[in-house]
Design an enzyme around this catalytic site. Structure first.
Site, mmCIF file in Angstrom:
data_model
loop_
_atom_site.group_PDB
_atom_site.id
_atom_site.type_symbol
_atom_site.label_atom_id
_atom_site.label_comp_id
_atom_site.label_asym_id
_atom_site.label_seq_id
_atom_site.Cartn_x
_atom_site.Cartn_y
_atom_site.Cartn_z
ATOM 1 N N SER A 129 0.825 -1.222 0.000
ATOM 2 C CA SER A 129 0.000 0.000 0.000
ATOM 3 C C SER A 129 0.856 1.268 0.000
ATOM 4 O O SER A 129 1.945 1.310 0.569
ATOM 5 C CB SER A 129 -0.920 0.014 1.217
ATOM 6 O OG SER A 129 -1.846 -1.047 1.162
ATOM 7 N N GLU A 244 -1.921 -15.447 1.235
ATOM 8 C CA GLU A 244 -2.331 -14.770 2.466
ATOM 9 C C GLU A 244 -3.694 -15.264 2.942
ATOM 10 O O GLU A 244 -3.969 -15.291 4.140
ATOM 11 C CB GLU A 244 -2.376 -13.258 2.227
ATOM 12 C CG GLU A 244 -2.729 -12.444 3.450
ATOM 13 C CD GLU A 244 -2.710 -10.955 3.186
ATOM 14 O OE1 GLU A 244 -2.559 -10.181 4.142
ATOM 15 O OE2 GLU A 244 -2.837 -10.550 2.010
ATOM 16 N N GLU A 369 -13.815 -2.133 -0.925
ATOM 17 C CA GLU A 369 -14.193 -1.499 -2.183
ATOM 18 C C GLU A 369 -13.404 -2.107 -3.352
ATOM 19 O O GLU A 369 -13.975 -2.416 -4.409
ATOM 20 C CB GLU A 369 -13.940 0.014 -2.118
ATOM 21 C CG GLU A 369 -14.875 0.767 -1.169
ATOM 22 C CD GLU A 369 -14.465 0.648 0.281
ATOM 23 O OE1 GLU A 369 -15.206 1.143 1.137
ATOM 24 O OE2 GLU A 369 -13.393 0.068 0.565
#
Length: 388
Positions: A129, A244, A369
Site C-alpha cells: 500500500s 495470504e 471497495e
C-alpha cells in the site's frame, strides 16, 4: 487413526507439553491490535517452535517444512488457536513470502531466504500500500532503477504491518518508466537495516503502533533480489495475496468464536440478552461465523482440487464486514461501560480493542471497495468501472 488425526494429536500434545512455565504466561498474547504484547518473548517462543520443527509445516520438506497436506495444515492452525497459544510473529514470512519464493524464486533466493524464515531468524513485512494508491496496488508510484549490481528504490509505503520489527520487506515497485497500472511493476526483496530506509510507526485508535510508514530514499538491494523477471511484479504480488488467504484463516476463526462467546457471556451476565434485538444480533453473528467457516472450507477444497473458485475473493469481504459488526455488537452489549477505559492512561478491555481495531479489517489486506471491483470484473465478468 488417520494421518490427519495423528497429526492433530501430535501438535496438541506438543503444545500441551510446551506451553508451560513461563511460556504459559504467553497464552492469548499478541494478535491484531495487540502485537506490542510480549514481542520478544513471543519471538523466543516461535524460535523454540522452530527448533522442534513446528514452523512452516505446510512447506515441502526440501525447504525445511514438514510437507503437511492441506488437511494437516488446517489441523495445525486450529489446534494452535484452540490452545490459545501466543500470536505468531513470523506470519508474513512463513505464510506469504515463503510460499511465493517456493513458487517463483530462484534456487539461490530459496537457499538464501527460506532457512532464516524457518528458523525465525529474519522477520519480513509487506510493502504494497501507498499513500496515493491505498489498496489500488496497480497505482503504485514507488520506483526502482537498476544501478550496476543493485536496484535503487525510492518512494513510500504505508500501513506496513510490523515494519518496525522486521529485517526485510518485499516491495512492489515500478521498474519501467512511463508504465501504468499493472504493467512495469517488479517484486523486490529489500533490507530495512540501511540509512536510506526510515520506518515511522503510526499511532492507531487502540493507542498501539503495529502499522507503519516506510520511506525509501535511494535504498539499495542486490540485483538478484528480484522475484520473477522485471515487469512480473503484478503476477507475483497477486500470488502472494492468494497465499495470504490460505489455511491460517481457520485458526483466525477460532479466535473469532472466542470473541463471540465472550460477548454472549457478557450479555447473559449484564442483562443485555433480555433485549430481543440484541438476541437477534447475537444469533445472526453465530450464523455469520458458521458461514465464514464453511466458505473457507469450500475455498480450501477448491485449492486442493487445483481449481480455486470465487470463495477466496468473497471470503475476505465477508469476514471483515462480519468482524467489524461484531465489534459494534460488543459495544452495544457493554452499554455505557463501553465508553470507559479500563485504566489509565488508555487501558482498553478486550472488547473495546475488538471494536476499535476491527475498523481496520475492511481496509487492510485489500479494502472491501477494491475487493468488490475484483469480484465484479474478474470473477463475474461484469464491465469494468469507468475511469477518467
Amino acid at each position: 487413526m488417520s494421518s490427519v488425526e495423528e497429526f492433530r494429536t501430535e501438535i496438541r500434545a506438543w503444545l500441551r507439553g510446551n506451553l508451560t512455565g513461563e511460556c504459559a504466561d504467553l497464552r492469548g498474547s499478541g494478535g491484531p491490535g495487540r502485537e506490542h504484547e510480549a514481542f520478544a518473548e513471543r519471538l523466543a517462543w516461535e524460535r523454540h517452535m522452530a527448533a522442534a520443527g513446528w514452523t512452516c509445516v505446510g512447506w515441502p520438506k526440501e525447504y525445511g517444512g514438514r510437507g503437511a497436506n492441506l488437511e494437516q495444515q488446517v489441523a495445525f492452525h486450529e489446534e494452535y488457536a484452540l490452545a490459545d497459544a501466543p500470536a505468531r510473529v513470523n506470519h508474513i514470512g512463513e505464510q506469504l513470502l515463503g510460499p511465493t519464493l517456493i513458487a517463483f524464486g530462484t534456487p539461490e533466493q530459496r537457499e538464501r531466504f527460506l532457512p532464516p524464515i524457518v528458523a525465525v531468524e529474519e522477520l519480513w513485512c509487506q510493502g504494497y500500500s501507498e499513500p496515493d494508491a491505498g489498496s489500488d496496488l496497480a497505482n503504485v508510484r514507488t520506483r526502482a532503477e537498476r544501478d550496476g549490481e543493485d536496484w535503487v528504490v525510492t518512494g513510500q509505503k504505508i500501513w506496513t504491518s510490523l515494519a518496525h520489527e522486521s529485517d526485510w520487506c518485499f516491495v512492489v515497485a515500478r521498474t519501467e518508466p512511463g508504465s501504468t497500472r499493472h504493467q512495469g511493476l517488479s517484486y523486490l526483496l529489500v533490507p530495512l537495516d540501511q540509512p536510506a530506509v526510515e520506518v515511522r510507526p503510526i499511532i492507531q485508535l487502540t493507542g498501539t503502533s503495529e502499522f507503519n510508514e516506510v520511506f525509501f530514499e535511494g535504498a539499495r538491494t542486490c540485483a538478484g533480489n528480484i522475484v520473477g523477471a522485471p515487469g512480473d511484479g503484478w503476477k507475483v504480488a497477486m500470488a502472494t495475496l492468494g497465499f495470504e488467504r490460505g489455511v491460517s484463516t481457520l485458526g483466525q476463526q477460532v479466535g473469532f468464536r472466542r470473541e463471540l462467546e465472550a460477548i454472549i457471556e457478557l450479555a447473559e451476565r449484564n442483562g443485555a440478552a433480555a433485549d430481543p434485538l440484541i438476541r437477534d444480533r447475537l444469533a445472526r453473528a453465530w450464523v455469520g461465523l458458521e458461514t465464514i467457516r464453511f466458505n473457507a472450507l469450500r475455498m480450501l477444497e477448491g485449492v486442493a482440487a487445483g481449481a480455486p473458485g470465487p470463495e477466496a475473493s468473497i471470503g475476505k469481504i465477508f469476514w471483515a464486514a462480519w468482524h467489524r459488526e461484531l465489534g459494534e455488537l460488543a459495544m452495544d452489549v457493554c452499554g455505557a461501560d463501553g465508553m470507559l477505559a479500563a485504566g489509565e492512561p488508555y487501558d482498553l478491555t478486550d472488547l473495546q480493542r475488538l471494536f476499535l481495531f476491527s475498523r481496520s479489517d475492511t481496509i487492510y489486506a485489500g479494502s472491501n471497495e477494491i475487493q468488490r471491483n475484483i469480484i465484479a470484473e474478474r470473477v463475474l465478468g461484469l464491465p469494468k468501472e469507468a475511469r477518467p
